[in-house]
Design an enzyme around this catalytic site. Sequence first.
Site, mmCIF file in Angstrom:
data_model
loop_
_atom_site.group_PDB
_atom_site.id
_atom_site.type_symbol
_atom_site.label_atom_id
_atom_site.label_comp_id
_atom_site.label_asym_id
_atom_site.label_seq_id
_atom_site.Cartn_x
_atom_site.Cartn_y
_atom_site.Cartn_z
ATOM 1 N N SER A 149 8.872 -0.596 118.568
ATOM 2 C CA SER A 149 9.150 -1.253 117.298
ATOM 3 C C SER A 149 10.338 -0.570 116.605
ATOM 4 C CB SER A 149 7.885 -1.251 116.428
ATOM 5 O OG SER A 149 8.047 -2.020 115.267
ATOM 6 N N GLU A 242 6.672 -13.048 119.553
ATOM 7 C CA GLU A 242 7.295 -12.216 118.522
ATOM 8 C C GLU A 242 8.489 -12.917 117.884
ATOM 9 O OE1 GLU A 242 7.920 -8.011 119.044
ATOM 10 O OE2 GLU A 242 6.911 -8.069 120.998
ATOM 11 N N HIS A 272 4.037 -9.057 117.800
ATOM 12 C CA HIS A 272 4.624 -7.755 117.508
ATOM 13 C C HIS A 272 3.509 -6.736 117.273
ATOM 14 C CE1 HIS A 272 8.082 -5.274 116.474
ATOM 15 N NE2 HIS A 272 7.328 -4.715 115.533
#
Length: 559
Positions: A149, A242, A272
């Site tokens: 991330s 995502e 995500h």
Amino acid sequence: MRTTRHPASPDDLGVIGDVLRKTRTDAGDAPASADTGQVVLDHSWASRTPPFATTPWRADEVTGEWVAAAGTAGEAVALYLHGRRFQYEEPPEVFAAPLSHALGMPVLLLHYRLAPAHPYPAALQDVLTALHALLGRRPASRVVLVGHSAGATLALSALTELAGTGHALPTASVSVSPITDFTFSGASITANEGKDGVGRAELDAVREAYLGEADPAGSPQSPLFGKLAGLPPLLLCAGSNELLLDDTVRFAERADAAGVEVELDLFDGMIHGFPVACADAAETMFDRIAEFGTSWLHGGLEQPPQPLTIRRVGWAGYQITTEQGTRVLVDPYQADPEGIHSGLPESPVTPEELSDSDVVAVTHAGYDHRGQAIEIVRGGQAILVCGPALYQHALSHAVPSRRCAPMVSGVEFGCRDVTIKALDARHSSSMCSDGQFLSDQPMSYLLTTAAGSRILCGGDFSLSADLKTWRELYRPQIAVLGIGGARIGPVTVTELPPAEAAIAAMWLGVHTVIPVHYPPGDPAPAQLAADLAGREQRIQVVTLEFGETWTSTPGPRSA
């Protein structure tokens, strides 16, 4: 570029559905920019994290912690850059500890400075400091960079910043669900709205907190717009649902076009933050990271594995060729007796034939084992693995220190797909070099390949209970044992006669023994085979003449 799609299991779709429902329930009156990552953490698999421990780490003002799962070993390490919006810390059990378990190595969890109190480029500067510190203490070939991330963005930003500068880079890097374009121009930003736990308003809030006054279209903060040539091999992962899917895909395509080795893994139905959810896809992703990372730590070897072979090349010498083609030459006495080692049989295999070796490993400094090691190393590109006495001799005979790996018992050396561990042998080790008497520790070597083969390279040793310990700790499958001896005056010096070599093989728990250290035509191999015949523990004895090769076949594993 190789692209792999991983289908979602019904259970995974159920887990992701629960996360999305909880995200939307919690939203309520909360602003659209609220932190949805916490919801994913509430569904994390942290409670299933294998045992691990941590110790603090510091480089200048940058801090972190080493996270080591039980059973990690070796010199290789991973630098892990955590997620959580550039704004929050992440406990080690969420990602770093499972990563350590998957890779089998310690992981440095970096505590980079957090936004908005420390906007860009503070976090990136901390990452660069950590990379320089790690790469200053160990070879780049033993470091892997992993980010998730926000941390995946920082990993790619750091690599983009360093590429082309001449600075060392990690041997490989993994980025899972990065933001690579802070202008948010990817089509999936719109196309996947409502399918992901993250919404556009949250992405805008992250950008504002992290970038501060920095240009969203600038590099390296948006690594998609940087120069990507020269990056190390990349594994890029993302979930198909995502918002940031296209950030991963477009970066992979641009890196591939720039000549970078790229693997792109897409996880169907995932959102995500899926790697920290209690989902099968998370376990699959950690397995892929382990496969990719260890492959490049072993030289990026991708050719189909071949059977391991062992070729006897001389009195005590043999060349092991691993499943991936790495050639390890052990104890290369070929000809020209010296001193007390007179009357040894000469081999038709010449040193020139052995100059293609990747590693030359010498168990002790006696001439009947070191033989032509220096000549072979100087004639090719091999690394010399040896004790301190031969190491000093090699340096004084024009072998560069960068091509020497001095060993004592317990030390490990890695080359491509093979690891060599030194074990204490019951013998002696000495030599004369330029009129100076040198002595050191005799050794046996445990050679382990990435494909799982484990060979005990005995050198010269006598029978001891150490062998039972080696069986318990290392589970060798094949043993190359010296079973004959050299005649010195009125005495034939035989450290491990056939009857005791049979006991050694049983104590080691191997399924195959290759005898060396005996002259052609000697009855010692037949004696060894006879002493092993009829035992409950079936052990194959492979007798090789000089120049002959044995090819391994799948056999029973040692207990």
